[in-house]
Design a protein around this motif. Sequence first.
Motif, PDB file in Angstrom:
ATOM      1  N   UNK A   1      41.690  35.734  39.748  1.00 14.51           N
ATOM      2  CA  UNK A   1      41.577  36.720  40.841  1.00 14.51           C
ATOM      3  C   UNK A   1      42.753  37.690  40.855  1.00 14.51           C
ATOM      4  N   UNK A   2      43.928  37.147  40.506  1.00 14.49           N
ATOM      5  CA  UNK A   2      45.124  37.992  40.513  1.00 14.49           C
ATOM      6  C   UNK A   2      44.929  39.178  39.555  1.00 14.49           C
ATOM      7  N   UNK A   3      44.420  38.869  38.399  1.00 13.03           N
ATOM      8  CA  UNK A   3      44.191  39.899  37.385  1.00 13.03           C
ATOM      9  C   UNK A   3      43.118  40.879  37.875  1.00 13.03           C
ATOM     10  N   UNK A   4      42.106  40.343  38.569  1.00 10.45           N
ATOM     11  CA  UNK A   4      41.031  41.219  39.072  1.00 10.45           C
ATOM     12  C   UNK A   4      41.622  42.251  40.031  1.00 10.45           C
ATOM     13  N   UNK A   5      42.555  41.809  40.872  1.00 12.85           N
ATOM     14  CA  UNK A   5      43.161  42.741  41.819  1.00 12.85           C
ATOM     15  C   UNK A   5      44.063  43.727  41.102  1.00 12.85           C
ATOM     16  N   UNK A   6      44.865  43.233  40.142  1.00 15.11           N
ATOM     17  CA  UNK A   6      45.801  44.174  39.531  1.00 15.11           C
ATOM     18  C   UNK A   6      45.072  45.174  38.632  1.00 15.11           C
ATOM     19  N   UNK A   7      43.901  44.805  38.106  1.00 17.41           N
ATOM     20  CA  UNK A   7      43.127  45.780  37.332  1.00 17.41           C
ATOM     21  C   UNK A   7      42.131  46.547  38.220  1.00 17.41           C
ATOM     22  N   UNK A   8      42.286  46.422  39.487  1.00 19.94           N
ATOM     23  CA  UNK A   8      41.517  47.165  40.498  1.00 19.94           C
ATOM     24  C   UNK A   8      40.009  47.000  40.350  1.00 19.94           C
ATOM     25  N   UNK A   9      39.570  45.771  40.060  1.00 19.54           N
ATOM     26  CA  UNK A   9      38.128  45.515  40.012  1.00 19.54           C
ATOM     27  C   UNK A   9      37.571  45.743  41.418  1.00 19.54           C
ATOM     28  N   UNK A  10      36.328  46.251  41.468  1.00 15.57           N
ATOM     29  CA  UNK A  10      35.791  46.607  42.782  1.00 15.57           C
ATOM     30  C   UNK A  10      35.162  45.418  43.495  1.00 15.57           C
ATOM     31  N   UNK A  11      35.171  44.286  42.855  1.00 15.88           N
ATOM     32  CA  UNK A  11      34.619  43.076  43.454  1.00 15.88           C
ATOM     33  C   UNK A  11      34.436  42.048  42.357  1.00 15.88           C
ATOM     34  N   UNK A  12      33.767  40.944  42.717  1.00 16.39           N
ATOM     35  CA  UNK A  12      33.462  39.923  41.710  1.00 16.39           C
ATOM     36  C   UNK A  12      31.972  40.050  41.384  1.00 16.39           C
ATOM     37  N   UNK A  13      31.654  40.435  40.161  1.00 13.64           N
ATOM     38  CA  UNK A  13      30.254  40.622  39.780  1.00 13.64           C
ATOM     39  C   UNK A  13      29.621  39.325  39.300  1.00 13.64           C
ATOM     40  N   UNK A  14      30.474  38.386  38.880  1.00 17.33           N
ATOM     41  CA  UNK A  14      29.974  37.081  38.431  1.00 17.33           C
ATOM     42  C   UNK A  14      31.069  36.051  38.633  1.00 17.33           C
ATOM     43  N   UNK A  15      30.813  35.092  39.532  1.00 22.39           N
ATOM     44  CA  UNK A  15      31.715  33.942  39.607  1.00 22.39           C
ATOM     45  C   UNK A  15      30.991  32.789  38.925  1.00 22.39           C
ATOM     46  N   UNK A  16      31.550  32.316  37.805  1.00 19.51           N
ATOM     47  CA  UNK A  16      30.929  31.203  37.084  1.00 19.51           C
ATOM     48  C   UNK A  16      31.372  29.924  37.786  1.00 19.51           C
ATOM     49  N   UNK A  17      30.496  29.391  38.617  1.00 17.60           N
ATOM     50  CA  UNK A  17      30.926  28.305  39.508  1.00 17.60           C
ATOM     51  C   UNK A  17      31.043  26.949  38.828  1.00 17.60           C
ATOM     52  N   UNK A  18      30.717  26.890  37.531  1.00 18.63           N
ATOM     53  CA  UNK A  18      30.653  25.554  36.925  1.00 18.63           C
ATOM     54  C   UNK A  18      31.999  24.921  36.594  1.00 18.63           C
ATOM     55  N   UNK A  19      33.062  25.704  36.549  1.00 18.26           N
ATOM     56  CA  UNK A  19      34.333  25.132  36.103  1.00 18.26           C
ATOM     57  C   UNK A  19      34.858  23.972  36.953  1.00 18.26           C
ATOM     58  N   UNK A  20      34.822  24.084  38.279  1.00 18.63           N
ATOM     59  CA  UNK A  20      35.271  22.917  39.045  1.00 18.63           C
ATOM     60  C   UNK A  20      34.406  21.687  38.752  1.00 18.63           C
ATOM     61  N   UNK A  21      33.146  21.910  38.379  1.00 16.14           N
ATOM     62  CA  UNK A  21      32.254  20.785  38.076  1.00 16.14           C
ATOM     63  C   UNK A  21      32.567  20.200  36.694  1.00 16.14           C
ATOM     64  N   UNK A  22      32.897  21.091  35.765  1.00 12.25           N
ATOM     65  CA  UNK A  22      33.099  20.639  34.386  1.00 12.25           C
ATOM     66  C   UNK A  22      34.439  19.937  34.206  1.00 12.25           C
ATOM     67  N   UNK A  23      35.469  20.470  34.846  1.00 12.57           N
ATOM     68  CA  UNK A  23      36.805  19.945  34.568  1.00 12.57           C
ATOM     69  C   UNK A  23      37.103  18.682  35.364  1.00 12.57           C
ATOM     70  N   UNK A  24      36.643  18.649  36.592  1.00 15.11           N
ATOM     71  CA  UNK A  24      36.862  17.409  37.352  1.00 15.11           C
ATOM     72  C   UNK A  24      35.966  16.323  36.769  1.00 15.11           C
ATOM     73  N   UNK A  25      36.230  15.090  37.154  1.00 14.89           N
ATOM     74  CA  UNK A  25      35.373  14.064  36.565  1.00 14.89           C
ATOM     75  C   UNK A  25      34.273  13.569  37.496  1.00 14.89           C
ATOM     76  N   UNK A  26      33.978  14.357  38.533  1.00 15.97           N
ATOM     77  CA  UNK A  26      32.845  14.053  39.398  1.00 15.97           C
ATOM     78  C   UNK A  26      32.449  15.350  40.100  1.00 15.97           C
ATOM     79  N   UNK A  27      31.258  15.380  40.668  1.00 14.91           N
ATOM     80  CA  UNK A  27      30.858  16.596  41.382  1.00 14.91           C
ATOM     81  C   UNK A  27      31.797  16.846  42.553  1.00 14.91           C
ATOM     82  N   UNK A  28      32.321  18.041  42.686  1.00 15.12           N
ATOM     83  CA  UNK A  28      33.142  18.298  43.865  1.00 15.12           C
ATOM     84  C   UNK A  28      32.260  18.282  45.126  1.00 15.12           C
TER      85      UNK A  28
END
Length: 751
Positions: free
Chosen positions: A460-487
């Motif tokens: 997100x920090x990079x999105x703000x510093x590069x002045x992105x106008x919003x989030x066009x895609x949040x890939x929500x799977x990372x918290x699911x993939x990296x943790x060892x159980x469903x959050x």
Amino acid sequence: MGKANVNMICDIAELSSLFEKSSSLDDFLQSAVSVVAWHMQAAVCSIYIYDDKDRMLTLRATQGLSPIAVGKVQLRLGQGLTGLALKEMRPIREGRGVQNPRFQPVRGINEERYEAFLAVPIRRGLTRVGVLVVQDTQPDYFDEKDEQALKAIAAQLATVIENANLLLTLHRQEEPVKTDTRAAPKMIKGRPASGGVAQGRTTVLISGHGGSFQLPDGLPKNLTVHDFDRALEQTEQQLKDLQRRADEELSDVAQLIFSAHLLILADEEFSGEIRRRIEAGAPAAEALVTLVNTFIEIFSSSPNQRLQEKVHDLKDLGHRLLENLAGGDRERGDYSGQIIVADMLLPSDILKLATENAEGFIVQGGVTSHNAIICRSLQKPMVMIDPQQLEILCNPCELLIDGDQGYIFIQPSEEVLKDYVELRRAAVELETAPPVKEETRTADGMRVQLFANINLLSDLKMALSFRAEGVGLYRSEFPFIIRNAFPSEEEQYQVYSRIVETMGGREVTFRTLDIGGDKVLSYQNEIEEANPFLGLRAIRFSLLHKDIFAEQLRAFLRAGVGGNTRIMFPLISSLDEFIEARDVARDCMKELEARGVPYNRDTKIGIMVELPSAVELIEDLAHEVDFMSIGTNDLIQYMLAVDRTNEMVSKLYLSHHPAILRAIERVASVANSHRKDVSICGDIAMDPKMIPFLLGAGITKLSLPPRRVYEIQQAIEKVSMEKAVYTTRRMLAASRISDVEQIISSYNFAP
Ligand code: PEP
Ligand code: MG
């Protein structure tokens, strides 16, 4: 002086005399490129020689490109314009070679600066011998006459090279040269997975049986129990600090990622046993390595996959303990100054190793999208390699890796290091103060929106510093993939709220879980699929596990309070599937309403268009959805039947394939005529060469990795809508891939 190519054909005798004067083939080739460059007044002339055994071209001589590349730069038959010229046995002349989608500039040799490109195959009858290439900074520099001249030279060269090669073979038979077969090559070409440059010494992590933990050289011999206890204490403290830092900075994915380390460390059977062995007289480092290896054996032979996965944690812990035991300037115990070479890494391993300051990664296998995406988000270069290449890299050495091009330099020379230091400095400069304008417009003033693709909260920090106008895609799977159980719903709510808060009123599009394919959940591995990309992936998983789906939807809806949020379903294949998924979302809204829980009532519901079936049904879908985003990464894979992770078919994975272009245009025009918001969030959105087409097709909203926003803003500013529409029309009319390539290479960005 003007070009002298006509005279040059007459002067070919010059080449024969050069050969007589040369002491070796390489010497001759180097003289030849100088002479050709001089006659043609070309900035660059290079000769690549082909080896039929491994079907590789190697740069053997150059005038103009960095000399460090000689003998190191290698191209496969068909790779880049040079490889293509040899594969198809025809000259390739490009006014602006850089803009041809097949052009693959080689980093670190300054090739990007040269616009005009002319390559002529060197052949003996049907035998491929090599390629002669000239390049120049001035666009359209080479003409038909140059091509004829170069062909004549190539024909001469073919005879000389072939004869010289025959002589060399003869010599080799007469006096066998003592070659060290174990000697490592100076450069390896792998597959780029995450960009950037890293330098350091190798640290090898091989998983499972046979991948035992090695005792490094140079450790002091006289270490005592007291030293071990000090290392133990230091390790525990470092791990706790790391855990705290990860909890703060990577809270979405990294909670308690070092807990296994801490548990093993506290285990009497582990550290207690090492201490006992040292007390009984074993050298400290050896006792430690022996016990780590005993534990590796136990873990890797366990039928429990979760335990098997802990092998890396064990090695990681062993590494840290050893570093701390050794003391001195290595006392940080982490992977600073080290490049990880591994046969297999889980996304969670990468996260841990990156948190411990690993400089970069070299991993065996195909580019699995999630490992690559995580490395990109963490700004760690990553290159994928083959098993034979892994063997070469298992010897300790200094490396420099170029994650953009996939190059691995072994014991890099001063010149290579200098070139890359310059590259790195330029990249850091751009990232610290990117000169992005608040609004993006085409050359004739048409407004285009640039949004960010977010994988980890830390993006997100990079999105703000590069002045992105919003989030066009949040890939929500990372918290699911990296943790060892469903959050839990609550944990997810915390993560999603952070995104909405950080983006402060800008539009945020949450994508529901997209797992399956190559995005694997380790705790769901009871599902064995023959064709995971055609299996239980994305929305199909969510619709099968409606409880998990509903938890995520409620978390999205609740996090949207006060924000401008949207929910998007991946891999939608039919209207029925969309309606079924939307019904679950509507039920969640009703439930939250009934419970009096605040949620964003204005949440829009849309789809990713990434399947051919969705393209076919696009009219019908457009009636129902609030918005659509084209996921070209998957659309290309499924339309062209090309596995996006399979290197063997990567040449067929073409974003400019006529069928893909027509599908994109069709979706965009249907969406626009239904006044439904349409965007692109696949990698095509960050390809400057495809920007005129996308604009001309009616796409004015793009979502891309935040770091690429500046480059794409610049590409857009160079295009006028009039030219874009004209170009798109021509591209849509093209039947052949080669016709499209021709059009792209003749783009003129000037308004
Ligand atoms: C896509 O398929 O284009 C896309 C953006 O999704 P992902 O790369 O996460 O599959
Ligand atoms: Mg996708």
